[in-house]
Structures are given as structure tokens and as C-alpha cells.
Design a protein around this motif. Sequence first.
Motif, PDB file in Angstrom:
ATOM      1  N   GLU A  21       9.959   8.425   2.378  1.00  0.00           N
ATOM      2  CA  GLU A  21       9.475   8.006   1.058  1.00  0.00           C
ATOM      3  C   GLU A  21       8.036   8.457   0.787  1.00  0.00           C
ATOM      4  O   GLU A  21       7.624   8.575  -0.368  1.00  0.00           O
ATOM      5  CB  GLU A  21       9.571   6.486   0.939  1.00  0.00           C
ATOM      6  N   ASN A  34       3.293   3.203  -9.440  1.00  0.00           N
ATOM      7  CA  ASN A  34       3.776   3.511  -8.090  1.00  0.00           C
ATOM      8  C   ASN A  34       2.738   3.277  -6.995  1.00  0.00           C
ATOM      9  O   ASN A  34       2.943   3.692  -5.854  1.00  0.00           O
ATOM     10  CB  ASN A  34       4.224   4.980  -8.041  1.00  0.00           C
ATOM     11  N   GLN A  83       1.949   0.723  -5.282  1.00  0.00           N
ATOM     12  CA  GLN A  83       2.429  -0.028  -4.135  1.00  0.00           C
ATOM     13  C   GLN A  83       3.237   0.845  -3.186  1.00  0.00           C
ATOM     14  O   GLN A  83       3.222   0.648  -1.967  1.00  0.00           O
ATOM     15  CB  GLN A  83       3.267  -1.226  -4.595  1.00  0.00           C
ATOM     16  N   ARG A  84       3.910   1.857  -3.732  1.00  0.00           N
ATOM     17  CA  ARG A  84       4.625   2.821  -2.889  1.00  0.00           C
ATOM     18  C   ARG A  84       3.637   3.603  -2.036  1.00  0.00           C
ATOM     19  O   ARG A  84       3.899   3.885  -0.856  1.00  0.00           O
ATOM     20  CB  ARG A  84       5.432   3.793  -3.752  1.00  0.00           C
ATOM     21  N   VAL A 111       0.660   2.542  -1.045  1.00  0.00           N
ATOM     22  CA  VAL A 111       0.127   1.633  -0.032  1.00  0.00           C
ATOM     23  C   VAL A 111       1.118   1.460   1.118  1.00  0.00           C
ATOM     24  O   VAL A 111       0.756   1.546   2.305  1.00  0.00           O
ATOM     25  CB  VAL A 111      -0.226   0.271  -0.655  1.00  0.00           C
ATOM     26  N   MET A 112       2.361   1.258   0.795  1.00  0.00           N
ATOM     27  CA  MET A 112       3.380   0.968   1.804  1.00  0.00           C
ATOM     28  C   MET A 112       3.747   2.197   2.637  1.00  0.00           C
ATOM     29  O   MET A 112       3.869   2.118   3.866  1.00  0.00           O
ATOM     30  CB  MET A 112       4.644   0.429   1.124  1.00  0.00           C
ATOM     31  N   ASN A 113       3.900   3.354   1.967  1.00  0.00           N
ATOM     32  CA  ASN A 113       4.470   4.522   2.635  1.00  0.00           C
ATOM     33  C   ASN A 113       3.443   5.544   3.132  1.00  0.00           C
ATOM     34  O   ASN A 113       3.769   6.380   3.976  1.00  0.00           O
ATOM     35  CB  ASN A 113       5.450   5.224   1.692  1.00  0.00           C
ATOM     36  N   LYS A 169      -0.644   4.863   2.867  1.00  0.00           N
ATOM     37  CA  LYS A 169      -1.886   4.258   3.342  1.00  0.00           C
ATOM     38  C   LYS A 169      -1.676   3.421   4.602  1.00  0.00           C
ATOM     39  O   LYS A 169      -2.460   3.529   5.560  1.00  0.00           O
ATOM     40  CB  LYS A 169      -2.513   3.403   2.244  1.00  0.00           C
ATOM     41  N   SER A 170      -0.650   2.616   4.619  1.00  0.00           N
ATOM     42  CA  SER A 170      -0.417   1.758   5.789  1.00  0.00           C
ATOM     43  C   SER A 170      -0.128   2.569   7.052  1.00  0.00           C
ATOM     44  O   SER A 170      -0.746   2.330   8.104  1.00  0.00           O
ATOM     45  CB  SER A 170       0.719   0.774   5.504  1.00  0.00           C
ATOM     46  N   GLU A 224      -2.501   2.818  10.475  1.00  0.00           N
ATOM     47  CA  GLU A 224      -1.980   2.579  11.821  1.00  0.00           C
ATOM     48  C   GLU A 224      -2.234   3.777  12.736  1.00  0.00           C
ATOM     49  O   GLU A 224      -2.557   3.614  13.924  1.00  0.00           O
ATOM     50  CB  GLU A 224      -0.478   2.282  11.743  1.00  0.00           C
TER      51      GLU A 224
END
Length: 220
Positions: free
Chosen positions: A9, A29, A31-32, A34-36, A38-39, A43
Motif C-alpha cells: 500500500e 489520504n 492517514q494512509r 502515516v500508516m503505510n 511514515k510508521s 520503525e
Amino acid sequence: MAFTGFPPEAIDFYEQLGADNSKAFWEENKQRFVMNVKSPMTELTSALDDYGPFKMFRPHNDLRFSKNKPPYKTHQGAFGELEGGSGHYMQFSADGMMAAAGYFFMGKDQLKRFRDAVVADATGEEIEALVAAATGRRYTVGAIGELKTAPRGYDRDHPRIALIRRKGLMLSKDFGTPKWIHTKQVETKVRECWEGAKDVCDWLDAHVGPSTEPPGDRPF
């Protein structure tokens, strides 16, 4: 959380952002991202913290001096500078993963030290050989730019003039989009890239070192 790779994604997001680089798309988009993107990148920087600490770049382009840029970057980068001065960079985009190490940009004080070390036979021949060996290992040699001719005070016919004209010295590898970018193997590949560039970074740290110029005068 532990790094487990960039999901498919993440590529989808950047492909779509490339087609519609607008505030409306971004807001819808975000949040997409951030989730796919940036996060996982956060890590990954944690997993590679021995090369950091890392700065993750903002997703927004600076439009103050270039009105023709799109408002949002189509890649996510992170940069860390070790105490000796060498920098380590990684970037994810729709084109996949890339990693780089060295001195992408040198301040005026660094350029003087770098060029003088390249001119000197012992140190100059050493870095010339190290760069040639890195090219043989399929590294791309780059920098923020280079002069079209010799810098003032340096012989344009010097045998290492190609190095002297550089405004930095960086080794990079573009990995593309193999299946492993969706796994924790990304960490291994990036680490291997940086380890393979260590001899050049060690030379730069020994003969150039960090800039003493104000941080605002440098891109990092």
C-alpha cells in the motif's frame, strides 16, 4: 513496534500521489501515508539507530523559493550523521528503496580539506582507489553537484580533477522494488550498503570531518 517492511500500500500511495499531487488528495489520504509510509520508516530508523540518530524529512516541499515544485514530496527520506561527520541516508518511494552514505554536500571548510587531501598523492591516490573499487561493487558515486572546471587555486590538469571538482562524495545503491522491500530484509540490505561504503566514509571522516559552518547554511 519492530520493523517488518514497507507494505504494498505504500507504493500504491506514492503512485497515486504522483498522479494527483494536490492538497485535496493529501488531506483525504494523509492517514494512509502515516500508516503505510511514515510508521514503517520510523520503525526502520529505530532498527538502524546505531547509524543515527535520524532525522525524517517532512513530506511537504518548501515552496518559498520555487513555485514550480509540487506541494508534496513523492518519497520519504531519513538522514543520520555520525560523530565523525559521515552521513547515512535512506529513501522510500514508488520506485522502491535506496540507500546512500558519505558527504552528499560539503560546506566551504569541508571542501577545502577534501580537495587538499585529494591533491596530496598519498591520500588522493587512496580515495581514488576506494571510489574505483566501490564503482566495481555497483555503487553509484554522486554528490549535490560538481563544478564544470577546476575550482580556483587548483590545477585543471590534475590527474584527480574529477574528484576535485565534486561538491561532495556519496556512494549509493538503488534497490528498486524487489519483494523483500515488504519484509524486514530491508534493514539488512540498507545496513549492507552502508557497511560496504565504510572505507570511503572512514577516509572522509579522517580527512574532511564535520563542517563548522552554521547549520542554517547547510542542507542537513
